[in-house]
Scaffold this motif. Structure first.
Motif, PDB file in Angstrom:
ATOM      1  N   LEU A  75       0.867  -1.181   0.000  1.00  0.00           N
ATOM      2  CA  LEU A  75       0.000   0.000   0.000  1.00  0.00           C
ATOM      3  C   LEU A  75       0.901   1.228   0.000  1.00  0.00           C
ATOM      4  O   LEU A  75       1.715   1.392   0.904  1.00  0.00           O
ATOM      5  CB  LEU A  75      -0.904   0.003   1.234  1.00  0.00           C
ATOM      6  CG  LEU A  75      -1.822   1.209   1.421  1.00  0.00           C
ATOM      7  CD1 LEU A  75      -2.831   1.330   0.279  1.00  0.00           C
ATOM      8  CD2 LEU A  75      -2.553   1.114   2.760  1.00  0.00           C
ATOM      9  N   GLU A  78      -3.038   6.163   0.715  1.00  0.00           N
ATOM     10  CA  GLU A  78      -4.427   5.945   1.108  1.00  0.00           C
ATOM     11  C   GLU A  78      -5.119   7.285   1.264  1.00  0.00           C
ATOM     12  O   GLU A  78      -4.625   8.177   1.945  1.00  0.00           O
ATOM     13  CB  GLU A  78      -4.481   5.153   2.420  1.00  0.00           C
ATOM     14  CG  GLU A  78      -5.867   4.744   2.813  1.00  0.00           C
ATOM     15  CD  GLU A  78      -5.893   3.788   4.004  1.00  0.00           C
ATOM     16  OE1 GLU A  78      -6.995   3.383   4.374  1.00  0.00           O
ATOM     17  OE2 GLU A  78      -4.822   3.475   4.556  1.00  0.00           O
ATOM     18  N   MET A  83      -7.399   3.671  -2.361  1.00  0.00           N
ATOM     19  CA  MET A  83      -6.148   3.083  -1.885  1.00  0.00           C
ATOM     20  C   MET A  83      -5.314   2.776  -3.123  1.00  0.00           C
ATOM     21  O   MET A  83      -5.833   2.231  -4.094  1.00  0.00           O
ATOM     22  CB  MET A  83      -6.392   1.786  -1.118  1.00  0.00           C
ATOM     23  CG  MET A  83      -7.087   1.943   0.186  1.00  0.00           C
ATOM     24  SD  MET A  83      -7.225   0.305   0.961  1.00  0.00           S
ATOM     25  CE  MET A  83      -8.222   0.709   2.364  1.00  0.00           C
ATOM     26  N   ILE A 116     -10.312  -6.299   0.671  1.00  0.00           N
ATOM     27  CA  ILE A 116     -10.437  -4.939   1.238  1.00  0.00           C
ATOM     28  C   ILE A 116     -11.854  -4.742   1.772  1.00  0.00           C
ATOM     29  O   ILE A 116     -12.044  -4.164   2.838  1.00  0.00           O
ATOM     30  CB  ILE A 116     -10.076  -3.855   0.203  1.00  0.00           C
ATOM     31  CG1 ILE A 116      -8.598  -3.927  -0.156  1.00  0.00           C
ATOM     32  CG2 ILE A 116     -10.408  -2.466   0.749  1.00  0.00           C
ATOM     33  CD1 ILE A 116      -8.213  -3.016  -1.310  1.00  0.00           C
ATOM     34  N   THR A 120     -12.466  -3.730   5.607  1.00  0.00           N
ATOM     35  CA  THR A 120     -12.932  -2.366   5.891  1.00  0.00           C
ATOM     36  C   THR A 120     -14.454  -2.231   5.968  1.00  0.00           C
ATOM     37  O   THR A 120     -14.952  -1.192   6.374  1.00  0.00           O
ATOM     38  CB  THR A 120     -12.445  -1.388   4.803  1.00  0.00           C
ATOM     39  OG1 THR A 120     -13.076  -1.717   3.561  1.00  0.00           O
ATOM     40  CG2 THR A 120     -10.933  -1.417   4.668  1.00  0.00           C
ATOM     41  N   TYR A 124     -15.191  -1.914  -2.604  1.00  0.00           N
ATOM     42  CA  TYR A 124     -14.127  -1.361  -3.443  1.00  0.00           C
ATOM     43  C   TYR A 124     -14.112  -2.075  -4.787  1.00  0.00           C
ATOM     44  O   TYR A 124     -14.479  -3.248  -4.890  1.00  0.00           O
ATOM     45  CB  TYR A 124     -12.752  -1.547  -2.781  1.00  0.00           C
ATOM     46  CG  TYR A 124     -12.456  -0.517  -1.728  1.00  0.00           C
ATOM     47  CD1 TYR A 124     -11.730   0.632  -2.044  1.00  0.00           C
ATOM     48  CD2 TYR A 124     -12.896  -0.677  -0.421  1.00  0.00           C
ATOM     49  CE1 TYR A 124     -11.445   1.583  -1.068  1.00  0.00           C
ATOM     50  CE2 TYR A 124     -12.621   0.271   0.554  1.00  0.00           C
ATOM     51  CZ  TYR A 124     -11.901   1.396   0.217  1.00  0.00           C
ATOM     52  OH  TYR A 124     -11.629   2.342   1.176  1.00  0.00           O
TER      53      TYR A 124
END
Length: 144
Positions: A75, A78, A83, A116, A120, A124
Motif C-alpha cells: 500500500l 491511502e 487506496m 479490502i 474495511t 471497493y
C-alpha cells in the motif's frame, strides 16, 4: 476443497508452486475457453477465491500474495475513497517482460477488492495499470 476448509497463509504455504504452468493455464487455456469475457470472469474468480480465504489484516494479505506467487503487494497511498497499491518483485518483472501472452492482473484485482471489503466493510473496485518501464503494476482500489 472441503466446504469447511478456508484458505489461510498457514495452509497455502505448504503448496508447491508451478509458476509457468499456472501462467499457461491463466493466459492461454482459460482465455481460449472463456473468450472475450476472460478478464471479467477472472476478476470474479478472484473475488470468489477471496470469499474462501481467511485474512484478518493487511499484513496477512501481503503474505498471501507472496505465497500465491502474485508478487509483493504494498500500500503506497491511502485517501478517503481510494487506496493505491503497487505489485512488484521478480515474478512481476518476468510476467511483464514475457512475449508469449497479453497479461493482466484481473484475478489479483478481484481478490484484492473482496479482501479490502472484508477488512474495511466498504465496497471497493480495483483496476490495474501495468508499468513495464519500472517493472511494477499499480492497482487502484476505489471505494464504491
Amino acid at each position: 476443497m472441503k466446504e469447511s476448509t478456508k484458505l489461510t497463509t498457514s495452509n497455502i504455504s505448504s503448496l508447491v508452486g508451478a509458476g509457468a504452468g499456472f501462467d499457461l493455464m491463466r493466459y492461454y487455456t482459460l482465455p481460449d475457453f472463456l473468450g472475450k469475457d476472460a478478464p471479467y470472469l477472472l476478476y470474479y474468480m478472484g473475488k470468489n477465491m477471496a470469499r474462501q480465504t481467511e485474512i484478518h489484516s493487511f499484513e496477512e494479505l501481503y503474505e498471501f500474495f507472496q505465497y500465491m506467487g502474485w508478487g509483493d503487494l504494498t500500500l503506497v497511498k491511502e485517501k478517503k475513497k481510494e487506496m493505491n497499491f503497487i505489485l512488484t518483485g521478480h515474478i512481476i518483472e518476468k510476467r511483464l517482460n514475457q512475449k508469449l501472452f497479453e497479461i493482466d492482473f484481473r484475478l489479483e484485482c478481484g481478490f484484492l477488492a473482496e479482501i479490502i471489503h472484508n477488512l474495511t466493510e466498504n465496497t471497493y473496485e480495483c483496476f490495474e495499470e501495468k508499468n513495464k518501464k519500472e517493472n511494477l503494476v499499480e492497482i487502484k482500489a476505489l471505494k464504491g
